[in-house]
Write an enzyme that holds these catalytic residues in place. Structure first.
Site, PDB file in Angstrom:
ATOM      1  N   GLY A  31     -12.809  17.717 -30.708  1.00 16.27           N
ATOM      2  CA  GLY A  31     -12.198  18.113 -31.970  1.00 16.27           C
ATOM      3  C   GLY A  31     -10.765  18.571 -31.788  1.00 16.27           C
ATOM      4  O   GLY A  31     -10.116  18.224 -30.799  1.00 16.27           O
ATOM      5  N   LEU A  33      -8.352  17.455 -33.520  1.00 23.15           N
ATOM      6  CA  LEU A  33      -7.793  16.108 -33.364  1.00 23.15           C
ATOM      7  C   LEU A  33      -6.281  16.099 -33.579  1.00 23.15           C
ATOM      8  O   LEU A  33      -5.758  16.792 -34.449  1.00 23.15           O
ATOM      9  CB  LEU A  33      -8.451  15.152 -34.368  1.00 23.15           C
ATOM     10  CG  LEU A  33      -9.978  15.009 -34.262  1.00 23.15           C
ATOM     11  CD1 LEU A  33     -10.478  13.964 -35.264  1.00 23.15           C
ATOM     12  CD2 LEU A  33     -10.413  14.633 -32.840  1.00 23.15           C
ATOM     13  N   HIS A  34      -5.598  15.311 -32.765  1.00 22.26           N
ATOM     14  CA  HIS A  34      -4.156  15.116 -32.906  1.00 22.26           C
ATOM     15  C   HIS A  34      -3.875  13.626 -32.738  1.00 22.26           C
ATOM     16  O   HIS A  34      -4.811  12.830 -32.560  1.00 22.26           O
ATOM     17  CB  HIS A  34      -3.381  15.978 -31.895  1.00 22.26           C
ATOM     18  CG  HIS A  34      -3.859  15.813 -30.467  1.00 22.26           C
ATOM     19  ND1 HIS A  34      -3.722  14.639 -29.763  1.00 22.26           N
ATOM     20  CD2 HIS A  34      -4.497  16.682 -29.641  1.00 22.26           C
ATOM     21  CE1 HIS A  34      -4.230  14.785 -28.556  1.00 22.26           C
ATOM     22  NE2 HIS A  34      -4.731  16.009 -28.458  1.00 22.26           N
ATOM     23  N   HIS A  37      -5.719  11.653 -30.066  1.00 17.48           N
ATOM     24  CA  HIS A  37      -7.082  11.227 -30.410  1.00 17.48           C
ATOM     25  C   HIS A  37      -7.047  10.066 -31.420  1.00 17.48           C
ATOM     26  O   HIS A  37      -7.818   9.113 -31.316  1.00 17.48           O
ATOM     27  CB  HIS A  37      -7.857  12.368 -31.073  1.00 17.48           C
ATOM     28  CG  HIS A  37      -8.082  13.570 -30.218  1.00 17.48           C
ATOM     29  ND1 HIS A  37      -7.486  14.773 -30.467  1.00 17.48           N
ATOM     30  CD2 HIS A  37      -8.857  13.749 -29.112  1.00 17.48           C
ATOM     31  CE1 HIS A  37      -7.877  15.657 -29.571  1.00 17.48           C
ATOM     32  NE2 HIS A  37      -8.700  15.065 -28.718  1.00 17.48           N
ATOM     33  N   GLN A  61     -18.127  22.375 -19.524  1.00 19.19           N
ATOM     34  CA  GLN A  61     -16.920  21.981 -18.790  1.00 19.19           C
ATOM     35  C   GLN A  61     -15.868  23.087 -18.759  1.00 19.19           C
ATOM     36  O   GLN A  61     -14.775  22.879 -18.238  1.00 19.19           O
ATOM     37  CB  GLN A  61     -16.355  20.670 -19.330  1.00 19.19           C
ATOM     38  CG  GLN A  61     -15.727  20.737 -20.711  1.00 19.19           C
ATOM     39  CD  GLN A  61     -15.375  19.349 -21.223  1.00 19.19           C
ATOM     40  OE1 GLN A  61     -16.238  18.575 -21.635  1.00 19.19           O
ATOM     41  NE2 GLN A  61     -14.103  18.993 -21.194  1.00 19.19           N
ATOM     42  N   ASP A 151      -5.653  12.645 -19.524  1.00 20.15           N
ATOM     43  CA  ASP A 151      -6.679  13.185 -18.630  1.00 20.15           C
ATOM     44  C   ASP A 151      -7.007  12.117 -17.586  1.00 20.15           C
ATOM     45  O   ASP A 151      -8.135  11.605 -17.526  1.00 20.15           O
ATOM     46  CB  ASP A 151      -7.919  13.581 -19.428  1.00 20.15           C
ATOM     47  CG  ASP A 151      -7.595  14.685 -20.428  1.00 20.15           C
ATOM     48  OD1 ASP A 151      -7.161  15.763 -20.002  1.00 20.15           O
ATOM     49  OD2 ASP A 151      -7.748  14.453 -21.637  1.00 20.15           O
TER      50      ASP A 151
HETATM   51  O1  PAF Z   1     -11.364  14.917 -23.111  1.00 19.29           O
HETATM   52  C1  PAF Z   1     -12.142  15.630 -23.786  1.00 19.29           C
HETATM   53  O2  PAF Z   1     -11.861  16.007 -24.922  1.00 19.29           O
HETATM   54  C2  PAF Z   1     -13.471  16.023 -23.189  1.00 19.29           C
HETATM   55  O3  PAF Z   1     -13.356  16.266 -21.819  1.00 19.29           O
HETATM   56  C3  PAF Z   1     -14.601  15.010 -23.479  1.00 19.29           C
HETATM   57  C4  PAF Z   1     -14.310  13.667 -22.834  1.00 19.29           C
HETATM   58  C5  PAF Z   1     -14.752  14.836 -24.976  1.00 19.29           C
HETATM   59  C6  PAF Z   1     -15.915  15.525 -22.914  1.00 19.29           C
HETATM   60  O4  PAF Z   1     -16.271  16.746 -23.484  1.00 19.29           O
END
Ligand code: PAF
Length: 283
Positions: A31, A33-34, A37, A61, A151
């Protein structure tokens, strides 16, 4: 656009669509979002009949001292943005739908998780990513899943999982989307106050300086890194890491001959930011 909260329902919808021969694209997100995304969503929209965006702030994570509690959350805004891009399904499960009582499985990838962010944040970060992404693949069964190249290490980890576990999904990495001044888009940029926002531009300027030195013919890793370090020093940024690594294996690179990942992570104001450039072997 349908907002779906349960695994059973999203499975039913996708299963039925797949019976009709529909191709399915998945954009996993946490979420906030920008444009980064949304560029993934647009790519998924171009290539698939059915587009699923997952919106799940994945607790596994985040480290104990990280920003899970503060992570920006605005589902209504995210839903509007997703709908405007023609997303078919927003899968936004609660935490106990993904991690019910008794959940006991972790996907751990060796090797590529142990350096860069794995060394700096701990490999548990990538365990959490690998586990939730594998679950999302099992739930949605996409033909293609879209990830941002910002990433870069996450992309390599996910590709490794797909290869090692023979998952039937193609991984597409999409280019980094930047603000006009070069700052890589990130949900965490909202943590930056005005001064930190300005300081943060040094990350991409540092990578640019190093890339320029490489393009000018420099192949010694230390010399290339030195160009980036000078810009970071000037901006008062002490990076968690600034490294050159093989773009596929993340092995350390002393001399840049093939494609190399030039990666940086740094705390700037209240945000921990990452960014990278790929130095092409044929440049
Ligand atoms: O890149 C992310 O936003 C997160 O690491 C992901 C891939 C949605 C997993 O939670």
């Amino acid at each position: 656009m349908r907002i779906i909260r349960t695994i059973a329902e999203v499975r039913d919808v996708v299963r039925e669509a797949k019976h009709r021969g529909t191709s399915v694209g998945l954009v996993p997100t946490m979420g906030a979002l920008h444009e980064g995304h949304l560029s993934l969503v647009r790519r998924a929209r171009e290539q698939n009949d059915l587009v699923v965006v997952s919106l799940f702030v994945n607790p596994t994570q985040f480290g104990a001292n990280e920003d899970l509690g503060a992570y920006p959350r605005d589902e209504a805004r995210d839903a509007c943005l997703a709908e405007a891009e023609g997303v078919d399904i927003l899968f936004a499960p609660p935490v106990d739908e993904i991690y019910p009582d008794g959940f006991a499985t972790t996907i751990h990838v060796a090797g590529v998780t142990e350096v860069l962010d794995g060394a700096s944040r701990g490999t548990h970060h990538f365990d959490g990513v690998a586990t939730v992404v594998t679950k999302l693949f099992g739930i949605v069964r996409p033909d293609v899943a879209y990830f941002g190249q910002k990433d870069a290490q996450q992309v390599l980890v996910v590709r490794r999982v797909v290869r090692d576990l023979d998952l039937d999904v193609r991984i597409e990495a999409c280019p980094i989307v930047r603000e006009a001044d070069g700052l890589a888009m990130s949900s965490r940029n909202v943590y930056l106050d005005v001064a930190a926002r300005e300081q943060a531009t040094a990350l991409n300027r540092a990578l640019d300086a190093a890339s320029a030195r490489h393009r000018a013919g420099e192949r010694e890793g230390e010399q290339i890194l030195e160009a980036a370090r000078a810009v970071l020093d000037d901006a008062g940024i002490h990076p968690d890491y600034l490294e050159l690594r093989d773009a596929e294996t993340l092995a350390p690179v002393a001399r840049v001959e093939g494609d190399a990942l030039l990666a940086v992570a740094a705390r700037v104001g209240a945000a921990r930011l990452i960014d990278n450039h790929i130095l092409r072997g044929d440049a």
